[in-house]
Design an enzyme around this catalytic site. Structure first.
Site, PDB file in Angstrom:
ATOM      1  N   HIS A 179     -11.874  -4.804   8.449  1.00  0.00           N
ATOM      2  CA  HIS A 179     -12.596  -4.583   7.194  1.00  0.00           C
ATOM      3  C   HIS A 179     -13.813  -3.699   7.437  1.00  0.00           C
ATOM      4  O   HIS A 179     -14.799  -3.789   6.719  1.00  0.00           O
ATOM      5  CB  HIS A 179     -13.042  -5.910   6.579  1.00  0.00           C
ATOM      6  CG  HIS A 179     -11.901  -6.780   6.160  1.00  0.00           C
ATOM      7  ND1 HIS A 179     -11.182  -7.537   7.045  1.00  0.00           N
ATOM      8  CD2 HIS A 179     -11.339  -6.995   4.948  1.00  0.00           C
ATOM      9  CE1 HIS A 179     -10.235  -8.203   6.398  1.00  0.00           C
ATOM     10  NE2 HIS A 179     -10.308  -7.887   5.123  1.00  0.00           N
ATOM     11  N   GLU A 214       0.812  -1.221   0.000  1.00  0.00           N
ATOM     12  CA  GLU A 214       0.000   0.000   0.000  1.00  0.00           C
ATOM     13  C   GLU A 214       0.843   1.268   0.000  1.00  0.00           C
ATOM     14  O   GLU A 214       0.499   2.253  -0.650  1.00  0.00           O
ATOM     15  CB  GLU A 214      -0.964   0.026   1.196  1.00  0.00           C
ATOM     16  CG  GLU A 214      -2.183  -0.865   1.055  1.00  0.00           C
ATOM     17  CD  GLU A 214      -1.892  -2.329   1.382  1.00  0.00           C
ATOM     18  OE1 GLU A 214      -0.767  -2.618   1.849  1.00  0.00           O
ATOM     19  OE2 GLU A 214      -2.780  -3.174   1.193  1.00  0.00           O
TER      20      GLU A 214
END
Lengths: 327, 327
Positions: free
Chosen positions: A130, A61
């Protein structure tokens, strides 16, 4: 002219249109290529635009965002996908220290036009990693813009605005809305300007300020209150940095009562900021304290029994509105 | 470790003398900065590159304007070779309005897009993914421009450097990683931060070549870098060039490097890149006393002028403290 699309299809449509319009726009991220993205937002882009405008990346990322900064410096308009908004933490440095500061430390001689798309939020049994709502981390950092669409229309219009913006924009798309929020979406080139709230419902007794996945339960609560003779104005902020202070203040001047609703945790969330701004600049307009309906200061549990207990919903918002008008 | 083919190069007498000029100018600039810090005239963090000039000159000499460099905190000289006037760099260190950052930050946190300079942040290693992004755009444009990313042996331990190396390898980017291994990360010696001797070995793990060279020999650095640059321009992907060197001063001018021994310092100072190159040029019949005096005189004048420019430059306007945040 408009057509019906889901929130997710609206995101995809914005990407396709912007990539066709400007060949400097490209998307990158994990599994965004031939697979079409974990949620399908980039489906078809690989076939139409090829592997370098729809670029599969390693699980890196920080590199995804750093690469976007480098490309943005050379006039490209990268749209980086964080597979889940939670993973944005791994690219946090590149966003807050690199992208956000770039123009400032360059003495205004450079711009950093990148977009980071981050699927955020809960109510999908995602568990701790999440389901997070990271808006405050980025709203808190000057140099960034942050948007959080709550409808399909805005999902498209705000993404187009974000891509065309010359600044780094954190685009928070809510996972719960992907297939559940369906509605009219303009065909073609209509953008939703960053920084402008939408009045979703007119009212004169109380003001509800919210955004993202909380727009729907907030409006449901407002409908219920109408049954009790209370007319609530519903403001969908859409943009969190900058947020539309003018729209909120104008509504407060009319209703004298405000409740802020967000799915993010309470401490130092948007509600704290909006409440503080009202205290500073509109204290004399208040007939009741600004109230907040938010997630508690807790993590997002996997069990839906636990998560539903934590999530703000129409019941909790209705209850807050009742307390607000009864104050 | 895979070996890199020795790159053949030929430099004219003028070019060799130009390299000497840069070595000496950068040394003088850093020496003057050191004095200015002790005089309290420059209050910013100054990260002296004294002892490491051969890397700056050997890597940057002959670059095109369009080639991008992503230097680190000790590489002030790269800005000079790439074309930033000495006065502007001095004003940057003074925090004056005429500096690159207009007083927003000192040191090398600013950049110059039109000269192909990306300014780092203090998060060491974080410039590597940005360099990969810049290199990606060159690849997309099928240009033969290249990017040099600099980092120390300390930053070679960061995830960003590894993510960028992996990404650059996957896409065969026109990127050269320059590791300035000066043995210490602030006070921490290499044996406490790595279990291997050569950072160059790490390249092998990503599928490209790494080479460890004498970083105090400007021609060795030039040769290795030119080889890597030639490969990058030819589309053959990244290379890691590890330059073994030593920083003479502390981590910053505020740090007395008591953690090092006098013996160690003496050994490395005997490997000063300047006299080595000077005697080489004399041996080649390129350098005479007259030429040397001429160079020294020119540099004295330039550094004095740079200091005068910085001293006489205006302070930044207070109203500029919160501008240039957004494009």
């Amino acid at each position: 002219m408009s057509h019906e699309l889901t929130y997710l299809e609206a995101i995809r449509e914005a990407l396709v249109e912007e990539m066709r319009r400007d060949d400097k726009v490209f998307v990158l991220g994990e599994d965004v290529g031939a697979y079409g993205g974990a949620f399908g937002a980039t489906k078809g882009l690989y076939d139409e635009f090829g592997e370098y405008r729809c670029l599969d990346t390693p699980i890196s990322e920080s590199c995804i965002i750093g690469v976007s900064v480098g490309a943005a410096l050379r006039g490209y308009r990268p749209v980086a996908e964080m597979q889940f908004g939670d993973f944005i933490t791994c690219g946090f440095d590149q966003i807050v220290n690199q992208a956000a500061t770039l123009r400032y430390r360059y003495g205004g001689r450079a711009a950093c036009p990148l977009v980071v798309r981050a699927p955020v939020g809960g109510n999908v049994a995602g568990g701790l990693y999440h389901s997070q709502n990271p808006e405050s981390w980025f709203v808190h950092r000057p140099g960034l813009k942050v948007v959080a669409p709550g409808t399909a229309w805005d999902a498209k219009g705000l993404l187009k605005a974000a891509i065309r913006d010359d600044n780094p924009v954190i685009y928070l798309e809510h996972k719960y809305l992907y297939r559940r929020a369906k509605g009219p979406v303009p065909e073609g080139d209509e953008i939703v300007p960053i920084g402008k709230a939408a009045i979703r419902r007119e009212g004169r007794n109380a003001t509800l300020v919210t955004y993202g996945a909380m727009v729907m339960p907030a409006l449901e609560a407002a409908d219920r209150m109408a049954g009790e003779g209370v007319e609530t104005e519903g403001i969908d902020l859409r943009s969190l940095a900058p947020w539309d202070k003018e729209a909120v203040f104008a509504s407060l001047d009319k209703t004298n009562r405000v409740v802020v609703v967000h799915e993010d945790v309470k401490t130092l969330g948007m509600g704290a900021e909006i409440s503080a701004a009202i205290m500073e600049e509109r204290f004399d307009k208040l007939d009741a304290p600004v109230m907040r309906v938010t997630y508690p200061d807790a993590h997002c549990p996997f069990s839906s029994v636990l998560e539903q207990h934590n999530l703000p919903n129409a019941d909790k918002i209705t209850e807050a509105l009742r307390r607000l008008v009864a104050y | 470790m895979p070996s890199i083919k020795r790159h053949k190069f030929k430099l004219s007498s003028e070019q060799l003398l130009e390299m000497l000029y840069w070595l000496k100018l950068i040394r003088s600039f850093d020496e003057r900065l050191s004095i200015l810090v002790r005089q309290g005239l420059v209050r910013s963090g100054v990260y002296s590159g004294i002892g490491q000039e051969a890397i700056v000159v050997g890597t940057c000499y002959g670059l095109r304007t369009e080639d991008y460099i992503c230097p680190l905190h000790r590489d002030l000289g790269t800005f000079l070779i790439k074309g930033v006037p000495a006065g502007v760099m001095m004003a940057q260190m003074y925090g004056k309005a005429t500096g690159l950052s207009k007083g927003r930050d000192s040191a090398l946190h600013s950049g110059v897009p039109e000269l192909g300079i990306f300014g780092n942040t203090s998060m060491l290693g974080a410039n590597a993914p940005v360099g990969a992004g810049l290199a990606l755009t060159f690849k997309l444009e099928q240009s033969d421009n290249i990017v040099l990313v600099y980092f120390g042996e300390g930053a070679s331990n960061t995830g960003d450097v590894h993510e960028a190396m992996n990404f650059a390898a996957v896409h065969k980017l026109p990127l050269v990683f320059i590791c300035e291994n000066n043995i210490y990360s602030y006070s921490t010696p290499i044996e406490k931060s790595m279990a291997i001797e050569d950072v160059a070995d790490r390249a092998d793990a990503y599928g490209f070549d790494g080479v460890a060279i004498n970083g105090n020999d400007v021609l060795a650095v030039y040769q290795a870098t030119q080889g890597a640059i030639a490969r990058a321009r030819a589309g053959e992907g990244p290379t890691l060039v590890e330059c073994k060197t030593y920083r003479w001063h502390g981590h910053s001018e505020h740090d007395k490097p008591f953690y090092r021994t006098a013996d160690e310092e003496a050994v490395w100072k005997s490997r000063d890149p300047l006299p080595t190159f000077t005697s080489y040029l004399r041996g080649q019949g390129v350098l005479t006393d007259d030429i040397l005096q001429g160079i020294d005189q020119r540099i004295r004048t330039e550094i004095d002028a740079a200091v005068a420019f910085a001293e006489s430059s205006p302070e930044p306007s207070p109203e500029d403290a919160a501008t240039d945040l957004y494009a």
